[in-house]
Enzyme design. Structure first.
Site, PDB file in Angstrom:
ATOM      1  N   TYR A  82      49.912  72.140  15.370  1.00  0.00           N
ATOM      2  CA  TYR A  82      50.002  73.324  16.172  1.00  0.00           C
ATOM      3  C   TYR A  82      49.519  74.714  15.502  1.00  0.00           C
ATOM      4  O   TYR A  82      48.896  75.565  15.789  1.00  0.00           O
ATOM      5  CB  TYR A  82      51.480  73.446  16.581  1.00  0.00           C
ATOM      6  CG  TYR A  82      51.600  74.903  17.351  1.00  0.00           C
ATOM      7  CD1 TYR A  82      51.390  74.612  18.742  1.00  0.00           C
ATOM      8  CD2 TYR A  82      52.389  76.045  16.919  1.00  0.00           C
ATOM      9  CE1 TYR A  82      51.869  75.838  19.503  1.00  0.00           C
ATOM     10  CE2 TYR A  82      52.661  77.022  17.699  1.00  0.00           C
ATOM     11  CZ  TYR A  82      52.402  76.940  19.085  1.00  0.00           C
ATOM     12  OH  TYR A  82      52.795  77.988  19.949  1.00  0.00           O
ATOM     13  N   LYS A 100      46.455  76.868  16.179  1.00  0.00           N
ATOM     14  CA  LYS A 100      46.410  78.360  16.469  1.00  0.00           C
ATOM     15  C   LYS A 100      45.745  79.174  15.758  1.00  0.00           C
ATOM     16  O   LYS A 100      45.469  80.310  15.988  1.00  0.00           O
ATOM     17  CB  LYS A 100      48.155  78.776  16.400  1.00  0.00           C
ATOM     18  CG  LYS A 100      48.953  78.148  17.478  1.00  0.00           C
ATOM     19  CD  LYS A 100      48.282  78.782  18.858  1.00  0.00           C
ATOM     20  CE  LYS A 100      49.418  78.491  19.969  1.00  0.00           C
ATOM     21  NZ  LYS A 100      48.552  79.000  21.280  1.00  0.00           N
ATOM     22  N   THR A 142      61.057  80.833  26.494  1.00  0.00           N
ATOM     23  CA  THR A 142      60.384  80.093  27.270  1.00  0.00           C
ATOM     24  C   THR A 142      60.868  78.739  27.275  1.00  0.00           C
ATOM     25  O   THR A 142      61.907  78.277  26.517  1.00  0.00           O
ATOM     26  CB  THR A 142      58.792  80.246  27.330  1.00  0.00           C
ATOM     27  OG1 THR A 142      58.331  79.731  25.860  1.00  0.00           O
ATOM     28  CG2 THR A 142      58.390  81.673  27.118  1.00  0.00           C
TER      29      THR A 142
END
Ligand SMILES: NC(=O)c1ccc[n+]([C@@H]2O[C@H](COP(=O)([O-])OP(=O)(O)OC[C@H]3O[C@@H](n4cnc5c(N)ncnc54)[C@H](O)[C@@H]3O)[C@@H](O)[C@H]2O)c1
Length: 308
Positions: free
Chosen positions: A157, A161, A191
């Site tokens: 990740y 990113k 979230t």
């Protein structure tokens, strides 16, 4: 602020993307709301975002597509043109995380994360770029992460990113001549992905380990808010009010907005004859180059067991 504009928001069925779509629509844009098709009888989140926008008097259409391929990017851009006849704003947001230790990460965990984030950003941007170039206008907002500055247990990740930051700066340099701007955000918000539980784990772990688990700002639970603020910030970033920002990276989360610096060389030595390991190990050279450098991440390694 965005009247007459047409926007695409990927991954706008939930979370940050939904708030971005709502904010863009509130400020006058017509929005193509992209997200995955409902799975296993689950809810149609993109359609729900569209209902919310229409309920507030805005215009939007849903489009189901998995962002992670070149052709998907083309279909998403074409869908916006079919629905609204033009394109002015592209917000690349869709994504997910597959945490895994680097010693155990599978090929699938690596490729799926690179596909959804890095290829997902490339594919839509690649197909929007000729439109923006030819019409001599357009705005792109990309979604990076503090994780791009380093994230324990999420090398896939983090790499994707920070690739997005490099992509953003490159696209900005290339399309500026056509009046097109491309910026990135590193958001923080509550979230599905950024769950309360995740932020609690990050906080506990960083306290035990003695360094931020991701990025260079310590996670403070007081700063973690629902994503509405991110939506408002992105709407502003998509408007002319945020000129001249281009190729920049911003923090947004929990009532704080900020501008990131570019990495710089903080000290350098030059020798026309070049450097060898022996010369670099000479006390004066070594002391100069490594001045202030410390082992930041292993000091409390013995206490890692059971933290993350
Ligand atoms: N929440 C945070 O604190 C935080 C921090 C840094 C970066 N981000 C980034 O912000 C973006 C949004 O994250 P979020 O927290 O809102 O997550 P979320 O899980 O709440 O929402 C992500 C949305 O993207 C959609 N999506 C996932 N894969 C997709 C695909 N292949 N094609 C189309 N849509 C897809 C999901 O269905 C979902 O609706 C992501 O890129 C994430 O990496 C979030």
């Amino acid at each position: 602020m965005l009247g007459g504009k047409v926007a695409i928001v990927t991954g706008a069925g939930l979370g940050i993307g939904r708030e971005e779509a709502l904010a863009l629509a509130t400020h006058g844009a017509r929005v193509l709301v992209n997200d995955l098709a409902p799975q296993d009888g689950g809810s149609d989140n993109a359609a729900e975002t569209v209902r919310m926008i229409r309920g507030a008097g805005g215009e939007a259409v849903a489009f189901h597509e998995d962002v992670g391929s070149f052709d998907a990017g083309r279909r998403i851009v074409e869908a916006a043109l079919d629905a609204f006849g033009r394109l002015d704003i592209l917000v690349n947001n869709a994504g997910f995380a597959r945490p895994a230790s680097i010693a155990e990460m599978t090929e699938e965990e690596w490729h799926s994360v690179i596909a959804v984030h890095l290829t997902g950003h490339f594919a839509t941007t690649r197909h929007a770029a000729p439109i923006f170039r030819d019409q001599r206008s357009g705005v792109i907002v990309n979604t990076a992460s503090e994780s791009g500055l380093g994230h324990l247990g999420m090398a896939n990740y983090a790499a994707a990113k920070e690739g997005i930051v490099a992509f953003t700066k490159s696209v900005a340099r290339e399309l500026a001549q056509y009046g097109v701007r491309c910026n990135a955000i590193r958001p923080r918000a509550l979230t599905n992905m950024g769950s309360e539980k995740l932020f609690e784990t990050l906080t506990t772990s960083q306290d035990v380990l003695g360094f931020p688990i991701h990025g260079n700002r310590w996670v403070n639970l007081d700063e973690i808010n629902p994503p509405a603020q991110v939506g408002q910030f992105v709407a502003w970033l998509c408007s002319d009010a945020s000129r001249p920002a281009n190729g920049e990276t911003f923090f947004v989360g929990g009532g704080t907005v900020g501008l990131y610096s570019d990495p710089e060389i903080v000290r350098s030595m030059h020798d026309a004859d070049g450097w060898t390991p022996q010369r670099l190990s000479e006390p004066a050279a070594r002391a100069y180059l490594l001045d202030g450098v410390e082992d930041r991440y292993s000091g409390k390694a013995a206490r890692r067991e059971g933290v993350l």
